[in-house]
Design an enzyme around this catalytic site. Structure first.
Site, mmCIF file in Angstrom:
data_model
loop_
_atom_site.group_PDB
_atom_site.id
_atom_site.type_symbol
_atom_site.label_atom_id
_atom_site.label_comp_id
_atom_site.label_asym_id
_atom_site.label_seq_id
_atom_site.Cartn_x
_atom_site.Cartn_y
_atom_site.Cartn_z
ATOM 1 N N SER A 51 0.808 -1.222 0.000
ATOM 2 C CA SER A 51 0.000 0.000 0.000
ATOM 3 C C SER A 51 0.845 1.278 0.000
ATOM 4 C CB SER A 51 -0.995 -0.019 1.166
ATOM 5 O OG SER A 51 -0.407 -0.486 2.349
ATOM 6 N N SER A 52 2.104 1.158 -0.404
ATOM 7 C CA SER A 52 2.952 2.345 -0.554
ATOM 8 C C SER A 52 2.566 3.149 -1.788
ATOM 9 C CB SER A 52 4.417 1.916 -0.656
ATOM 10 O OG SER A 52 4.542 0.833 -1.556
ATOM 11 N N SER A 57 -6.588 -10.647 -10.805
ATOM 12 C CA SER A 57 -6.496 -9.827 -12.019
ATOM 13 C C SER A 57 -7.339 -10.444 -13.125
ATOM 14 C CB SER A 57 -5.037 -9.774 -12.478
ATOM 15 O OG SER A 57 -4.950 -9.212 -13.761
ATOM 16 N N TYR A 75 2.225 -14.597 -14.541
ATOM 17 C CA TYR A 75 1.280 -13.731 -13.798
ATOM 18 C C TYR A 75 -0.138 -14.321 -13.854
ATOM 19 C CZ TYR A 75 -0.952 -9.189 -12.589
ATOM 20 O OH TYR A 75 -1.676 -8.168 -12.016
ATOM 21 N N SER A 76 -0.555 -14.776 -15.047
ATOM 22 C CA SER A 76 -1.897 -15.375 -15.164
ATOM 23 C C SER A 76 -2.004 -16.602 -14.265
ATOM 24 C CB SER A 76 -2.187 -15.771 -16.610
ATOM 25 O OG SER A 76 -2.248 -14.647 -17.443
ATOM 26 N N ALA A 77 -0.932 -17.411 -14.220
ATOM 27 C CA ALA A 77 -0.942 -18.617 -13.371
ATOM 28 C C ALA A 77 -1.069 -18.230 -11.906
ATOM 29 C CB ALA A 77 0.344 -19.422 -13.591
#
Ligand code: NDP
Length: 250
Positions: free
Chosen positions: A18-19, A149, A162-164
């Protein structure tokens, strides 16, 4: 445990990553509008995380900072165990920290595969594992929101890693929702589409937005608004759901 002006104990919510970006918007939304203490978190950008805390405090909210690498199991356990020993168990956790390292599959290095899986999916285990039993022992309602996502639902070329990882988060969230339902702890997954942050700064947005019925990218605040609702008491009957914030992408 932090208290508000009336002396009531404030529920604590951890927002990983959350930076900046979506996580920052979530922390600000929760910190400025809800009766909570927000724990802002980062891996490197401590000054940005501190600035986010300051912004929450300046508008009357409560906030503190934690720093650890979500892909480092030992470090996450050490920091989080010490944190809850001092400050008490969490009411809510938003698993938002994530990275991309894109390449078409034949060109994707093992390092890029491992790093993206370890951060995005490994982070699910590494962050929640030290927090779950203390959450259960509170014997009160709780909230977990995971940030997956559109890439995890549809698959995206150049993002097999990323999808995995993001698809894995959806499965893990649904399983955990079933395990925790009897404890009144809800687990839901948010799947953003194209959101304007540093992560998407180098993408060919004009071309990508042609596939978005609403014709624009989303803002981090539009994701934060949904997360704020899922963290609230009003969402008590919503669990095991995957909710998209994507302008109608699919
Ligand atoms: P940003 O790149 O803007 O911010 C990433 C955040 O994650 C930073 O706070 C960063 O900390 C933190 N982080 C990164 N790696 C680690 C790590 N190893 N350990 C701890 N913290 C880490 O990303 P976004 O705001 O765009 O994305 C937030 C989430 O939303 C991600 O999970 C992303 O996959 C997802 N998402 C984003 C979309 C978009 O269009 N932007 C679309 C769909 C999903 P630090 O500042 O210290 O580096």
């Amino acid at each position: 445990m932090a208290k508000n002006e009336q002396g009531n104990e404030l529920e604590r919510i951890l927002v990983t990553g959350s930076s900046r970006g979506i996580g920052r918007a979530i922390a600000l939304f929760l910190g400025q509008r809800s009766a909570t203490e927000v724990v802002v978190h980062c891996v490197n950008k401590v000054a940005e995380a501190e600035a986010c805390c300051e912004e929450i405090r300046n508008s009357g909210g409560q906030a503190s900072c934690l720093q650890f690498d979500v892909s480092n199991r030992e470090q996450a356990a050490e920091v989080l165990t010490a944190d809850i020993a001092s400050n008490g168990a969490y009411y809510g956790v938003v698993l938002n920290a994530g990275i991309t390292d894109d390449a078409i599959f034949p060109a994707m290095s093992g390092v890029a595969w491992d790093k993206v899986i370890a951060t995005n999916l490994g982070g699910f285990y590494n962050v929640l594992s030290p927090l779950i039993m203390p959450m259960i022992r509170r014997r009160k309602p709780g909230r977990i929101v995971t940030i997956s996502s559109a890439s995890g639902e549809m698959g995206n070329p150049g993002q097999a890693n990323y999808s995995a990882a993001k698809a894995g988060i959806i499965g893990a969230s649904k399983a955990l929702a079933l395990e925790l339902a009897s404890r009144k702890i809800t687990v839901n997954c948010v799947t953003p589409g194209f959101i304007e942050t540093e992560m998407t700064a180098d993408l060919p947005m004009e071309q990508l937005l042609q596939g978005v019925p609403l014709g624009r990218a989303g803002s981090a605040e539009e994701v934060a608004s949904l997360v704020n609702y899922l963290m609230s008491a009003d969402s008590a009957y919503i669990t095991r759901q995957v909710i998209a914030v994507n302008g109608g992408l699919y």
